[in-house]
Design an enzyme around this catalytic site. Structure first.
Site, PDB file in Angstrom:
ATOM      1  N   SER A 146       0.818  -1.218   0.000  1.00 50.79           N
ATOM      2  CA  SER A 146       0.000   0.000   0.000  1.00 50.79           C
ATOM      3  C   SER A 146       0.844   1.256   0.000  1.00 50.79           C
ATOM      4  CB  SER A 146      -0.881   0.000   1.249  1.00 50.79           C
ATOM      5  OG  SER A 146      -1.449   1.264   1.469  1.00 50.79           O
ATOM      6  N   TYR A 190      -1.534   0.445   9.892  1.00 51.67           N
ATOM      7  CA  TYR A 190      -1.845  -0.331   8.696  1.00 51.67           C
ATOM      8  C   TYR A 190      -0.645  -0.310   7.728  1.00 51.67           C
ATOM      9  CZ  TYR A 190      -3.859  -1.051   4.019  1.00 51.67           C
ATOM     10  OH  TYR A 190      -4.092  -1.468   2.729  1.00 51.67           O
TER      11      TYR A 190
END
Lengths: 263, 263
Positions: A115, A152
């Protein structure tokens, strides 16, 4: 019949993009805690190819991965604001579990959904919002050290490192795709950052398809469309993987959506 | 009275080196699952400064860290061959817990015991054993991407990334020390790799002391003595932290041990 590709997290948004635009190009095993909606299942996917389970359920995973030529590992908590306990278990522990199963089953390649949040803290107060704009030249290329913007992002950077370990020590080919801002149809509106890292659904599916088919050893690449302004380089993905994106967020700026043939 | 330094994993080997050679230089809080042997406790350490607990015991950690100016985080499973479940819980989850407590308590700096195993897979079949020898010039400097040689190394590389997140997003200064081969008294015998990354006890204590006292933002440095042959650079640690190592594994090669004044 082709050897299948295991798609974990198949019911999520990245899975949706891949199955919509590349669903008929490969044989699949679909794995998710949630059922994949019937209308998203490629025509060749039989009931036996669908696994409703968690990636940390070792038995389910071993069954699903047996005979696969590749894994696309999307499963995990997708929320940038996800709490530590969730990303530790679902993203970090889950990713290690899938790598372990993959090398035990002699899978050739592993494609990991990383990501932009793995490097989000390069967007410092000094650099933003200038770096989101077309007169700025700042660019990341995948060789930089991770700088996560949230826990995250820590979990995604960790997934890349887990992959580095399994590549170096077990020989599996690994592609880490740092996915930008994936939206369907058109880029995010009134959100410069998201426009600079826009990834269209069809470019997403094409990039993951190239990761299934191209030859490589260990790659960290950015998953974005060919946007006029980008602060992530896609030069390496073009060169190494033959990535040939069709979309560009600039085509939507101040205009009606340009409808392209075949969409 | 100085503000204390919290030393987690105080009963382990790195803790032993630090307390033996720098124990009287700082005020300490000693934290470990195992009691710190009485003869290793610095004279100023009172019973109240000793915590026998796990770093994931939030209440104990909050009490121990309150009022500290710095944390040296050594706690974790130290075995290169440790299984995933152990490093996931003790090293990855444990490190995040200590960072979280540190930023909540407004601690200024965090010194993390990383490891050579975070980059052990740079030691490829092509490069070894040549890279362990003095006619080889290969060198890592801390700016390279991690390449762990085992799951323990994955956990240490992850600890560095957790630190990067807390530095960028919470402002805490972070030093990651990739510890080489720490042995007491003399370098490893008949082990070229260990000689090239030898860290003597007193150099270890001195390096961690510099990490307590020097000014820095975010550093990844190698913790080794000034060995003639080294494939880890210590130039940056010398420059940024004022690291001034006294030992060199070459002084033991083919000789009786050279006893230095003050040892």
């Amino acid at each position: 019949m082709d050897e299948p590709v295991l798609l974990t997290g198949a019911s999520g948004r990245v899975g949706e993009a891949i199955l919509r635009h590349a669903g008929e190009d490969f044989a699949w095993r679909l794995f998710d805690r949630e059922p994949v909606p019937r209308d998203r299942r490629p025509s060749r996917v039989a009931a036996d190819d669908v696994f409703i389970s968690d990636v940390t359920d070792t038995n389910a995973l071993i069954n699903a991965i047996e005979g696969c030529k590749a894994v696309i590992h999307l499963a995990g908590d997708p929320r940038p604001e996800a709490p530590w306990k969730s990303v530790l278990e679902n993203n970090i522990n889950g990713t290690q579990a899938v790598y372990e199963a993959a090398v035990n089953a002699d899978v050739d390649r592993f494609i990991f959904a990383s990501s932009n949040h793995a490097v989000g803290s390069y967007e410092t107060n000094e650099r933003t919002p200038a770096m989101y704009r077309s007169d700025d030249t700042y660019r990341l290329d995948g060789r930089e050290l991770p700088r996560p913007s949230n826990l995250y992002g820590v979990s995604k950077a960790t997934g890349e490192i887990i992959g580095r370990y399994y590549h170096d020590n077990h020989g599996i080919a690994v592609a880490n795709v740092r996915i930008g801002n994936l939206t369907e149809g058109h880029p995010p509106i009134d959100y410069e950052r998201g426009q600079a890292m826009w990834l269209s659904y069809r470019d997403c599916a094409h990039l993951f398809s190239r990761c299934i088919d191209a030859e490589y050893e260990f790659e960290i690449i950015y998953g974005i469309s060919d946007n006029d302004r980008k602060y992530y380089s896609i030069a390496h993905a073009k060169e190494t993987l033959g990535y040939n994106p069709q979309d560009n967020s600039a085509e939507w700026q101040g205009k009606e959506r340009i409808v392209k043939k075949g969409e």
